[in-house]
Design a protein around this motif. Structure first.
Motif, short mmCIF file in Angstrom:
data_model
loop_
_atom_site.label_atom_id
_atom_site.label_comp_id
_atom_site.label_asym_id
_atom_site.label_seq_id
_atom_site.Cartn_x
_atom_site.Cartn_y
_atom_site.Cartn_z
N GLN A 26 0.84 -1.20 0.00
CA GLN A 26 0.00 0.00 0.00
C GLN A 26 0.87 1.25 0.00
O GLN A 26 2.02 1.22 0.48
CB GLN A 26 -0.92 0.00 1.22
N ALA A 29 3.06 4.50 3.30
CA ALA A 29 3.59 3.79 4.46
C ALA A 29 5.11 3.86 4.53
O ALA A 29 5.74 3.05 5.22
CB ALA A 29 3.14 2.34 4.42
N LYS A 36 1.03 10.08 11.44
CA LYS A 36 -0.07 9.19 11.08
C LYS A 36 -0.42 8.35 12.30
O LYS A 36 0.46 7.96 13.07
CB LYS A 36 0.32 8.29 9.91
N SER A 38 -1.49 5.23 14.73
CA SER A 38 -0.98 3.86 14.80
C SER A 38 -1.89 2.90 14.06
O SER A 38 -1.43 1.97 13.39
CB SER A 38 -0.84 3.43 16.25
N SER A 39 -3.19 3.13 14.16
CA SER A 39 -4.13 2.24 13.47
C SER A 39 -3.98 2.37 11.96
O SER A 39 -4.09 1.39 11.22
CB SER A 39 -5.57 2.56 13.89
N ARG A 40 -3.70 3.59 11.51
CA ARG A 40 -3.50 3.80 10.07
C ARG A 40 -2.24 3.12 9.58
O ARG A 40 -2.23 2.46 8.53
CB ARG A 40 -3.43 5.30 9.79
N THR A 41 -1.14 3.23 10.34
CA THR A 41 0.11 2.59 9.91
C THR A 41 0.00 1.07 9.94
O THR A 41 0.57 0.39 9.09
CB THR A 41 1.29 3.05 10.78
N ARG A 42 -0.74 0.52 10.90
CA ARG A 42 -0.95 -0.93 10.92
C ARG A 42 -1.77 -1.37 9.72
O ARG A 42 -1.49 -2.41 9.10
CB ARG A 42 -1.66 -1.36 12.22
N ARG A 43 -2.78 -0.59 9.37
CA ARG A 43 -3.62 -0.93 8.21
C ARG A 43 -2.80 -0.86 6.92
O ARG A 43 -2.94 -1.70 6.03
CB ARG A 43 -4.80 0.04 8.13
N LEU A 44 -1.91 0.12 6.82
CA LEU A 44 -1.10 0.28 5.62
C LEU A 44 0.00 -0.78 5.51
O LEU A 44 0.55 -0.99 4.44
CB LEU A 44 -0.45 1.67 5.61
N SER A 46 -0.34 -3.99 5.71
CA SER A 46 -0.78 -5.24 5.09
C SER A 46 -0.79 -5.09 3.57
O SER A 46 -1.04 -4.02 3.03
CB SER A 46 -2.17 -5.61 5.58
N GLN A 48 -2.20 -5.75 -0.25
CA GLN A 48 -3.53 -5.75 -0.86
C GLN A 48 -3.47 -6.50 -2.19
O GLN A 48 -2.45 -6.47 -2.88
CB GLN A 48 -3.98 -4.30 -1.14
#
Length: 64
Positions: A26, A29, A36, A38-44, A46, A48
């Motif tokens: 993604q 990142a 940014k 922490s939830s955003r960086t964890r989501r980024l 992974s 896709q």
């Protein structure tokens, strides 16, 4: 006939899963991560799957 060469930029950006699905990283990142969430960086973090409209072209670049 000679073999076709794999596109160097594509082999760095895409990977093929065991079932043959194409995956990509993604964007957003790499840097400026401190502002940014922490939830955003964890989501980024992974991978896709590649959009279905682009799969054929990318497989051609990878020599699949």
């Amino acid at each position: 006939m000679p073999k076709n060469k794999t596109h160097s930029g594509s082999k760095k950006r895409f990977r093929v899963t065991g079932k043959g699905k194409l995956m990509r990283e993604q964007t957003n990142a790499r840097h400026y991560l401190e502002h940014k969430s922490s939830s955003r960086t964890r989501r980024l973090a992974s991978d896709q799957p590649v959009a279905s409209g682009n799969v054929k072209a990318i497989k051609r670049l990878l020599g699949l």
